[in-house]
Write a protein that holds these residues in place. Structure first.
Motif, short mmCIF file in Angstrom:
data_model
loop_
_atom_site.label_atom_id
_atom_site.label_comp_id
_atom_site.label_asym_id
_atom_site.label_seq_id
_atom_site.Cartn_x
_atom_site.Cartn_y
_atom_site.Cartn_z
N LYS A 23 60.36 48.89 -67.02
CA LYS A 23 59.01 49.28 -66.63
C LYS A 23 59.07 49.89 -65.23
O LYS A 23 59.77 49.38 -64.35
CB LYS A 23 58.06 48.07 -66.63
CG LYS A 23 56.64 48.39 -66.17
CD LYS A 23 55.82 47.12 -65.98
CE LYS A 23 55.54 46.45 -67.30
NZ LYS A 23 54.61 45.29 -67.13
N GLU A 24 58.34 50.96 -65.03
CA GLU A 24 58.26 51.64 -63.73
C GLU A 24 56.81 51.71 -63.30
O GLU A 24 55.95 52.16 -64.07
CB GLU A 24 58.87 53.04 -63.80
CG GLU A 24 58.76 53.81 -62.51
CD GLU A 24 59.31 55.22 -62.63
OE1 GLU A 24 59.17 56.01 -61.68
OE2 GLU A 24 59.88 55.55 -63.71
N VAL A 25 56.53 51.26 -62.09
CA VAL A 25 55.17 51.24 -61.56
C VAL A 25 55.16 51.96 -60.21
O VAL A 25 55.98 51.66 -59.33
CB VAL A 25 54.65 49.79 -61.39
CG1 VAL A 25 53.22 49.81 -60.84
CG2 VAL A 25 54.69 49.05 -62.72
N LEU A 26 54.25 52.92 -60.06
CA LEU A 26 54.06 53.61 -58.78
C LEU A 26 52.91 52.95 -58.05
O LEU A 26 51.77 52.96 -58.52
CB LEU A 26 53.76 55.10 -59.01
CG LEU A 26 53.45 55.92 -57.76
CD1 LEU A 26 54.65 55.92 -56.83
CD2 LEU A 26 53.08 57.36 -58.14
N GLY B 157 55.34 53.90 -53.44
CA GLY B 157 56.68 53.39 -53.74
C GLY B 157 56.79 53.04 -55.21
O GLY B 157 55.81 52.68 -55.86
N HIS B 158 57.98 53.18 -55.75
CA HIS B 158 58.24 52.85 -57.14
C HIS B 158 58.80 51.43 -57.24
O HIS B 158 59.65 51.03 -56.44
CB HIS B 158 59.25 53.83 -57.75
CG HIS B 158 58.66 55.18 -58.03
ND1 HIS B 158 58.50 56.13 -57.04
CD2 HIS B 158 58.18 55.73 -59.17
CE1 HIS B 158 57.97 57.22 -57.57
NE2 HIS B 158 57.76 57.01 -58.86
N GLU B 159 58.34 50.70 -58.23
CA GLU B 159 58.85 49.36 -58.53
C GLU B 159 59.39 49.37 -59.96
O GLU B 159 58.76 49.91 -60.87
CB GLU B 159 57.77 48.29 -58.38
CG GLU B 159 57.29 48.13 -56.94
CD GLU B 159 56.30 46.98 -56.79
OE1 GLU B 159 55.91 46.42 -57.84
OE2 GLU B 159 55.95 46.66 -55.65
N TYR B 160 60.57 48.78 -60.12
CA TYR B 160 61.24 48.80 -61.41
C TYR B 160 61.50 47.37 -61.87
O TYR B 160 61.93 46.52 -61.10
CB TYR B 160 62.58 49.55 -61.31
CG TYR B 160 62.47 50.95 -60.76
CD1 TYR B 160 62.22 52.02 -61.59
CD2 TYR B 160 62.61 51.19 -59.39
CE1 TYR B 160 62.11 53.31 -61.09
CE2 TYR B 160 62.52 52.47 -58.88
CZ TYR B 160 62.26 53.52 -59.73
OH TYR B 160 62.15 54.79 -59.23
N GLY C 257 62.92 48.25 -56.13
CA GLY C 257 61.94 49.27 -55.79
C GLY C 257 62.42 50.13 -54.64
O GLY C 257 63.47 49.89 -54.03
N ASN C 258 61.66 51.16 -54.37
CA ASN C 258 61.93 52.03 -53.24
C ASN C 258 60.61 52.51 -52.67
O ASN C 258 59.55 52.30 -53.25
CB ASN C 258 62.82 53.22 -53.66
CG ASN C 258 62.21 54.01 -54.80
OD1 ASN C 258 61.00 54.06 -54.99
ND2 ASN C 258 63.05 54.64 -55.59
N GLY C 259 60.66 53.13 -51.51
CA GLY C 259 59.46 53.59 -50.84
C GLY C 259 59.43 53.13 -49.40
O GLY C 259 60.39 52.54 -48.88
#
Length: 241
Positions: A176-179, A183-186, A218-220
């Motif tokens: 699952k990928e959430v913006l 930032g993106h969370e996986y 995640g990243n951001g």
């Protein structure tokens, strides 16, 4: 000429206000229209669902090779079926150690006489030098250490059956990928599920997945702020103490 400059100044102010109003309206239009949004596409499918055979026109209720079953429920049992994983991971660990070492040594040796004669080998600063020696040593070491760790992870994720093993166990995989806030969370889950552990609601706990891999990353900007800069990590890797 005396009234020219005030009139010209008032005209300039009116033009500037009109330009500012147009810019604000265009900004509001761009913010409200969301023209920069791109079409959403799903993540890559881990496994292509098996095709179902078409119903032959024979009027029978039971059809071999289709999803029509008189006895089985709707729980996942084939490649491409979906299972809802309820991620409920709670772990805690603690470790304490205490070490204490004390050592002491004493060494002495002397030759007081040799066949009744007191030996003396010359003199040092007017005092006879005799073949005798003595030494003392002591060492002490103490160390303590303690570590405590606690983790909690709760989420819900739909996964896909990618393979059915020979004994009937299901190999699952999903992500699952959430913006969120730039930032993106996986969230990723993979493992092996026993069909008997799948509930009638087609759900399973993450604690019932064998050889499970549960990832949350995640990243951001938020994750970058919490990450140590690369130069600090470089010098920390070289620091020997």
């Amino acid at each position: 000429m005396n009234g020219f400059f005030p009139n010209a100044w008032r005209g300039f102010v009116r033009v500037a206000m009109a330009v500012g109003l147009l810019l604000s309206l265009s900004a509001c239009a761009s913010l409200g229209g969301h023209h920069d949004l791109q079409p959403l596409t799903p993540l890559p499918i881990p496994a292509k669902p098996e095709s179902l055979a078409a119903h032959p026109a024979n009027g029978a209720i039971w059809q071999t090779g289709t999803n029509v079953s008189l006895f089985n429920d709707n729980r996942a049992n084939r490649v491409g079926d979906l299972i809802t994983v309820l991620i409920q991971e709670n772990s805690s660990a603690s470790n304490n150690t205490n070490t204490a070492i004390n050592t002491s040594d004493t060494l002495s040796a002397a030759l007081t006489n040799f066949f009744g004669i007191a030996p003396a080998i010359g003199s040092v600063a007017g005092s006879p030098f005799s073949p005798s020696m003595g030494a003392n040593s002591a060492q002490k070491y103490g160390g303590t250490g303690a570590t405590t760790q606690s983790n909690t992870f709760t989420a819900t994720l739909e996964v896909t059956v990618v393979r059915v093993q020979g004994n009937g166990n299901l190999v699952i995989e999903g992500s699952k990928e959430v913006l969120l806030n730039g930032g993106h969370e996986y969230i990723r889950v993979a493992g092996i599920v026993r069909p008997a552990d799948v509930t009638p609601q087609n759900t399973i706990l993450s604690t019932q997945i064998a050889d499970a891999r549960v990832e949350y990353s995640g990243n951001g900007s938020i994750y970058s702020a919490a990450r140590m800069p690369w130069m600090a990590r470089f010098f920390l890797s070289l620091w020997p103490f």
